[in-house]
Design an enzyme around this catalytic site. Structure first.
Site, PDB file in Angstrom:
ATOM      1  N   SER A 227       0.846  -1.204   0.000  1.00 31.73           N
ATOM      2  CA  SER A 227       0.000   0.000   0.000  1.00 31.73           C
ATOM      3  C   SER A 227       0.872   1.242   0.000  1.00 31.73           C
ATOM      4  CB  SER A 227      -0.867   0.122   1.259  1.00 31.73           C
ATOM      5  OG  SER A 227      -1.236  -1.089   1.770  1.00 31.73           O
TER       6      SER A 227
ATOM      7  N   HIS B 264      -4.339  -1.588  -3.445  1.00 31.25           N
ATOM      8  CA  HIS B 264      -3.671  -2.858  -3.745  1.00 31.25           C
ATOM      9  C   HIS B 264      -4.106  -3.251  -5.152  1.00 31.25           C
ATOM     10  CE1 HIS B 264      -3.642  -2.892   0.678  1.00 31.25           C
ATOM     11  NE2 HIS B 264      -2.536  -3.586   0.565  1.00 31.25           N
TER      12      HIS B 264
ATOM     13  N   HIS C 188      -3.720 -10.721   1.068  1.00 36.52           N
ATOM     14  CA  HIS C 188      -3.397 -10.748   2.498  1.00 36.52           C
ATOM     15  C   HIS C 188      -4.086 -11.907   3.212  1.00 36.52           C
ATOM     16  CE1 HIS C 188      -2.476  -6.567   1.407  1.00 36.52           C
ATOM     17  NE2 HIS C 188      -1.642  -6.561   2.438  1.00 36.52           N
TER      18      HIS C 188
ATOM     19  N   TYR D   5      -5.729 -11.760   5.890  1.00 37.97           N
ATOM     20  CA  TYR D   5      -7.039 -11.362   6.426  1.00 37.97           C
ATOM     21  C   TYR D   5      -8.172 -11.504   5.406  1.00 37.97           C
ATOM     22  CZ  TYR D   5      -5.806  -6.822   4.271  1.00 37.97           C
ATOM     23  OH  TYR D   5      -5.414  -5.846   3.399  1.00 37.97           O
ATOM     24  N   GLU D   6      -7.822 -11.759   4.144  1.00 35.56           N
ATOM     25  CA  GLU D   6      -8.877 -11.967   3.141  1.00 35.56           C
ATOM     26  C   GLU D   6      -9.565 -13.313   3.328  1.00 35.56           C
ATOM     27  OE1 GLU D   6      -7.672 -10.605  -0.896  1.00 35.56           O
ATOM     28  OE2 GLU D   6      -6.125  -9.468   0.155  1.00 35.56           O
TER      29      GLU D   6
ATOM     30  N   ALA E 163       3.449  -1.108   3.872  1.00 33.24           N
ATOM     31  CA  ALA E 163       3.146   0.008   4.764  1.00 33.24           C
ATOM     32  C   ALA E 163       2.803  -0.615   6.111  1.00 33.24           C
ATOM     33  CB  ALA E 163       1.969   0.804   4.240  1.00 33.24           C
TER      34      ALA E 163
ATOM     35  N   MET F 277       0.457  -6.373   8.239  1.00 31.70           N
ATOM     36  CA  MET F 277      -0.360  -7.542   7.916  1.00 31.70           C
ATOM     37  C   MET F 277       0.131  -8.281   6.668  1.00 31.70           C
ATOM     38  SD  MET F 277      -4.055  -5.805   8.702  1.00 31.70           S
ATOM     39  CE  MET F 277      -4.257  -4.638  10.070  1.00 31.70           C
ATOM     40  N   SER F 278       1.413  -8.164   6.370  1.00 28.03           N
ATOM     41  CA  SER F 278       1.910  -8.814   5.142  1.00 28.03           C
ATOM     42  C   SER F 278       3.359  -9.267   5.302  1.00 28.03           C
ATOM     43  CB  SER F 278       1.802  -7.825   3.969  1.00 28.03           C
ATOM     44  OG  SER F 278       2.729  -6.771   4.124  1.00 28.03           O
TER      45      SER F 278
ATOM     46  N   ASN G 222       1.798   5.059   9.914  1.00 28.46           N
ATOM     47  CA  ASN G 222       1.044   5.530  11.084  1.00 28.46           C
ATOM     48  C   ASN G 222       1.763   5.074  12.346  1.00 28.46           C
ATOM     49  OD1 ASN G 222      -0.368   2.807  10.030  1.00 28.46           O
ATOM     50  ND2 ASN G 222      -0.497   2.869  12.261  1.00 28.46           N
TER      51      ASN G 222
ATOM     52  N   HIS H 274      -7.124   4.066   7.057  1.00 28.81           N
ATOM     53  CA  HIS H 274      -6.504   3.620   5.803  1.00 28.81           C
ATOM     54  C   HIS H 274      -6.160   4.821   4.911  1.00 28.81           C
ATOM     55  CE1 HIS H 274      -5.359   0.743   2.761  1.00 28.81           C
ATOM     56  NE2 HIS H 274      -6.267   1.170   1.913  1.00 28.81           N
TER      57      HIS H 274
END
Ligand code: 8IG
Length: 272
Positions: free
Chosen positions: A36, A68, A94, A96-97, A124, A211-212, A235, A247
């Protein structure tokens, strides 16, 4: 077409074969996975020779997150050591998908099967270390997996001592000696952490959280590739400043840092 979930390595080989036929390039040398906010950094690479939807290759899922892209590009660049074929993934799948780990690591495996010896994974992330500021790139020195899962199945006892290659970390720091190094914690998401969880992660030794990257690094390294991981702190992690996480903030911080990131990537590629 082989079933991605049945034989993921065979599907990665099929994807690599299709990549070769689309691009007319027998092999690629280096792959970049752009997270991202990193996508505009590819402007520093000039014009790709080919660009197509990731779903044109077997095993890739359509993207679900804004920023993405789900696009693959092929570049041929002049480096210090001759011409290089560079494979660039704009966007990734990801954990989380909820589709499992196979689609998450499919791009990284495809890149290795296409011949890539070096995989550059960008992302990110949230900054846990109080030393970091928003917009700062940090080299991943090591990781902590918080997902209790692995892309590897079976007795594949791969060594991760030098997962984030010391050679590549030294090479990029030579280009930019101001770059910090940190430990990246992989969080499943999609919810961000609570402030208490960030405190826990800091106690465990994590500097960054996202998360990646971690599954892709493991999967590509298990197939023999050398990994460079670069996080862009977009962040402060939950509870660090008291601000809420969004986001939109992530995308803006990425866009602001893209020029510097692109130049850095170009220099690194040039010296591989
Ligand atoms: I961008 O603060 C981005 N991705 N887990 N926590 C986690 N992932 C992130 C964060 C964050 N920021």
């Amino acid at each position: 077409m082989a079933d991605l979930y049945k034989d993921p390595i065979a599907t990665a080989q099929e994807a690599a074969d299709k990549l070769a036929s689309i691009t007319g390039k027998d092999k690629h040398d280096v792959a970049l996975v752009m997270g991202s906010g990193w996508i505009s950094a590819t402007q520093a690479l000039g014009q790709p020779t080919h660009e197509f939807a990731a779903t044109d290759l077997p095993g890739f899922l359509a993207p679900t997150v804004a920023g993405h892209g789900g696009v693959i590009r092929s570049y041929t660049l002049d480096g210090a050591h001759g011409k290089q074929n560079v494979l660039v993934f704009l966007g990734r799948t990801h954990l989380y998908e909820g589709k499992g780990l196979e689609p998450v690591v499919h791009g990284a495996r495809t890149a290795v099967k296409a011949g890539c010896k070096v995989i550059v994974l960008t992302n990110a992330c949230g900054g846990i270390s109080l030393d970091y500021t928003v917009g700062q790139p940090v080299i991943i020195r090591d990781h902590i997996s918080m997902t209790a899962t692995s892309p590897l199945i079976g007795a594949d006892f791969v060594d991760l001592t030098d997962l984030y290659s010391k050679r590549l970390r030294d090479l990029i720091k030579k280009e930019d000696p101001t770059l910090a190094e940190g430990v990246y914690a992989h969080w499943r998401g999609p919810a961000y952490e609570t402030p208490a969880e960030i405190k826990m992660l800091r106690t465990l030794g994590a500097d960054l959280v996202g998360m990646s990257t971690v599954p892709e690094a493991i999967a590509a390294h298990a197939l023999g590739a050398e990994i460079l991981g670069i996080s862009l702190v977009t962040n402060a992690a939950a509870g660090v400043t008291g601000e809420k996480l969004s986001h939109t903030e992530v995308m803006e911080a990425g866009a602001a840092a893209a020029g510097r990131m692109g130049e850095l990537l170009r220099k690194v590629l040039n010296n591989l």
